[in-house]
Design an enzyme around this catalytic site. Sequence first.
Site, PDB file in Angstrom:
ATOM      1  N   SER A   7       0.834  -1.202   0.000  1.00 14.02           N
ATOM      2  CA  SER A   7       0.000   0.000   0.000  1.00 14.02           C
ATOM      3  C   SER A   7       0.868   1.250   0.000  1.00 14.02           C
ATOM      4  O   SER A   7       1.632   1.498   0.931  1.00 14.02           O
ATOM      5  CB  SER A   7      -0.902   0.002   1.230  1.00 14.02           C
ATOM      6  OG  SER A   7      -1.442   1.306   1.388  1.00 14.02           O
ATOM      7  N   HIS A  32      -1.064  -1.234  -4.385  1.00 12.35           N
ATOM      8  CA  HIS A  32      -2.357  -0.979  -3.747  1.00 12.35           C
ATOM      9  C   HIS A  32      -2.493   0.527  -3.506  1.00 12.35           C
ATOM     10  O   HIS A  32      -1.689   1.130  -2.790  1.00 12.35           O
ATOM     11  CB  HIS A  32      -2.421  -1.750  -2.427  1.00 12.35           C
ATOM     12  CG  HIS A  32      -3.733  -1.675  -1.721  1.00 12.35           C
ATOM     13  ND1 HIS A  32      -4.794  -2.506  -2.018  1.00 12.35           N
ATOM     14  CD2 HIS A  32      -4.151  -0.876  -0.712  1.00 12.35           C
ATOM     15  CE1 HIS A  32      -5.807  -2.219  -1.219  1.00 12.35           C
ATOM     16  NE2 HIS A  32      -5.453  -1.225  -0.419  1.00 12.35           N
ATOM     17  N   ASP A  34      -4.845   3.562  -2.068  1.00 15.24           N
ATOM     18  CA  ASP A  34      -5.946   3.808  -1.133  1.00 15.24           C
ATOM     19  C   ASP A  34      -6.513   5.209  -1.307  1.00 15.24           C
ATOM     20  O   ASP A  34      -5.867   6.191  -0.946  1.00 15.24           O
ATOM     21  CB  ASP A  34      -5.425   3.677   0.307  1.00 15.24           C
ATOM     22  CG  ASP A  34      -5.148   2.240   0.683  1.00 15.24           C
ATOM     23  OD1 ASP A  34      -6.079   1.418   0.614  1.00 15.24           O
ATOM     24  OD2 ASP A  34      -3.993   1.928   1.035  1.00 15.24           O
ATOM     25  N   MET A  36      -9.260   7.958  -0.202  1.00 18.24           N
ATOM     26  CA  MET A  36     -10.159   8.273   0.916  1.00 18.24           C
ATOM     27  C   MET A  36     -10.778   9.649   0.710  1.00 18.24           C
ATOM     28  O   MET A  36     -10.094  10.560   0.249  1.00 18.24           O
ATOM     29  CB  MET A  36      -9.360   8.289   2.229  1.00 18.24           C
ATOM     30  CG  MET A  36      -8.638   6.991   2.506  1.00 18.24           C
ATOM     31  SD  MET A  36      -7.705   7.110   4.037  1.00 18.24           S
ATOM     32  CE  MET A  36      -6.800   5.563   3.995  1.00 18.24           C
ATOM     33  N   HIS A  65      -8.235   0.825  -4.266  1.00 19.76           N
ATOM     34  CA  HIS A  65      -9.164   0.608  -3.151  1.00 19.76           C
ATOM     35  C   HIS A  65      -9.861   1.934  -2.856  1.00 19.76           C
ATOM     36  O   HIS A  65      -9.258   2.849  -2.296  1.00 19.76           O
ATOM     37  CB  HIS A  65      -8.350   0.119  -1.938  1.00 19.76           C
ATOM     38  CG  HIS A  65      -9.170  -0.075  -0.692  1.00 19.76           C
ATOM     39  ND1 HIS A  65      -8.588  -0.218   0.548  1.00 19.76           N
ATOM     40  CD2 HIS A  65     -10.511  -0.151  -0.485  1.00 19.76           C
ATOM     41  CE1 HIS A  65      -9.535  -0.370   1.458  1.00 19.76           C
ATOM     42  NE2 HIS A  65     -10.709  -0.328   0.864  1.00 19.76           N
ATOM     43  N   MET A  67     -12.159   4.079  -0.827  1.00 22.08           N
ATOM     44  CA  MET A  67     -12.868   4.249   0.447  1.00 22.08           C
ATOM     45  C   MET A  67     -13.633   5.553   0.351  1.00 22.08           C
ATOM     46  O   MET A  67     -13.325   6.550   1.022  1.00 22.08           O
ATOM     47  CB  MET A  67     -11.856   4.272   1.605  1.00 22.08           C
ATOM     48  CG  MET A  67     -11.303   2.893   1.913  1.00 22.08           C
ATOM     49  SD  MET A  67      -9.798   2.963   2.889  1.00 22.08           S
ATOM     50  CE  MET A  67      -8.602   3.124   1.584  1.00 22.08           C
ATOM     51  N   MET A 136     -11.424  -6.210   5.173  1.00 25.62           N
ATOM     52  CA  MET A 136     -10.654  -5.258   5.982  1.00 25.62           C
ATOM     53  C   MET A 136     -10.350  -5.910   7.329  1.00 25.62           C
ATOM     54  O   MET A 136     -11.260  -6.355   8.034  1.00 25.62           O
ATOM     55  CB  MET A 136     -11.450  -3.971   6.215  1.00 25.62           C
ATOM     56  CG  MET A 136     -11.672  -3.097   4.997  1.00 25.62           C
ATOM     57  SD  MET A 136     -10.212  -2.682   4.031  1.00 25.62           S
ATOM     58  CE  MET A 136      -9.162  -1.908   5.264  1.00 25.62           C
ATOM     59  N   ASP A 174      -6.660  -6.717   3.892  1.00 24.69           N
ATOM     60  CA  ASP A 174      -6.072  -5.382   3.980  1.00 24.69           C
ATOM     61  C   ASP A 174      -6.135  -4.851   5.413  1.00 24.69           C
ATOM     62  O   ASP A 174      -7.227  -4.683   5.966  1.00 24.69           O
ATOM     63  CB  ASP A 174      -6.848  -4.444   3.036  1.00 24.69           C
ATOM     64  CG  ASP A 174      -6.251  -3.051   2.956  1.00 24.69           C
ATOM     65  OD1 ASP A 174      -5.150  -2.830   3.494  1.00 24.69           O
ATOM     66  OD2 ASP A 174      -6.912  -2.193   2.346  1.00 24.69           O
TER      67      ASP A 174
END
Length: 215
Positions: A7, A32, A34, A36, A65, A67, A136, A174
Amino acid sequence: MPLVSPSLLSADFGHLSRDIQMLNESQCDWFHLDVMDGVFVPNISFGFPVMQAMARDAQKPLDVHLMIVQPEKFVAEVKALNAKVMNVHYEACTHLHRVVQQIKAHDMMAGVTLNPHTPVSVLEDIIGDLDLVMLMSVNPGFGGQRFIEHAVEKTRRLRELVDRTGSNALIEIDGGVNRETGAKLVAAGADVLVAGSAVFKAADPKAEIEALRNL
Ligand code: DX5
Ligand code: ZN
């Protein structure tokens, strides 16, 4: 042997190309990323302009990913990064089946992510359509959190669901993954391990990636 998806949330954002270069030279399988939004999770990371820069340098497939609320708004943007996997949260999608079909129509692997409190059983009626399920093992929003041990048992239950239904979905985990928790997850049936701080805080990140790949 699991796939390893480091990540970039734990990378040094001041030296992103250096860290991406390190990953390119490592044995890692995916990158990966992330995303957000400060709404779905209580933190904001980075968005598309930064990921476009990452995608230019990355020599491994991107595992995105999201979120964020309403992830269906961004299917085309994720595809434009040339991503391999688009992970959306079950908790963020009212019409999950539609989102999954949209992702697949864009030739990406459709991944659905479950928060720690969401049971595997909610996937019963969609598991056959999924290319990947991500569990998660921390509450999403931050790197470096403690692994929630319950994720091991949950991985076992997801493995059972995938095998029983003949689904091709890969199982990705994750949050709080390191050599110790990773070994338990692989034994429980995990196919892909995400690791942020375990990789980037290691004295030798490439060796750490190799160790995780050999679990
Ligand atoms: C958490 C992110 C994770 C995070 C993992 O919300 O989805 O991908 O970067 O970091 P570690 O491995 O440090 O728990
Ligand atoms: Zn993640």
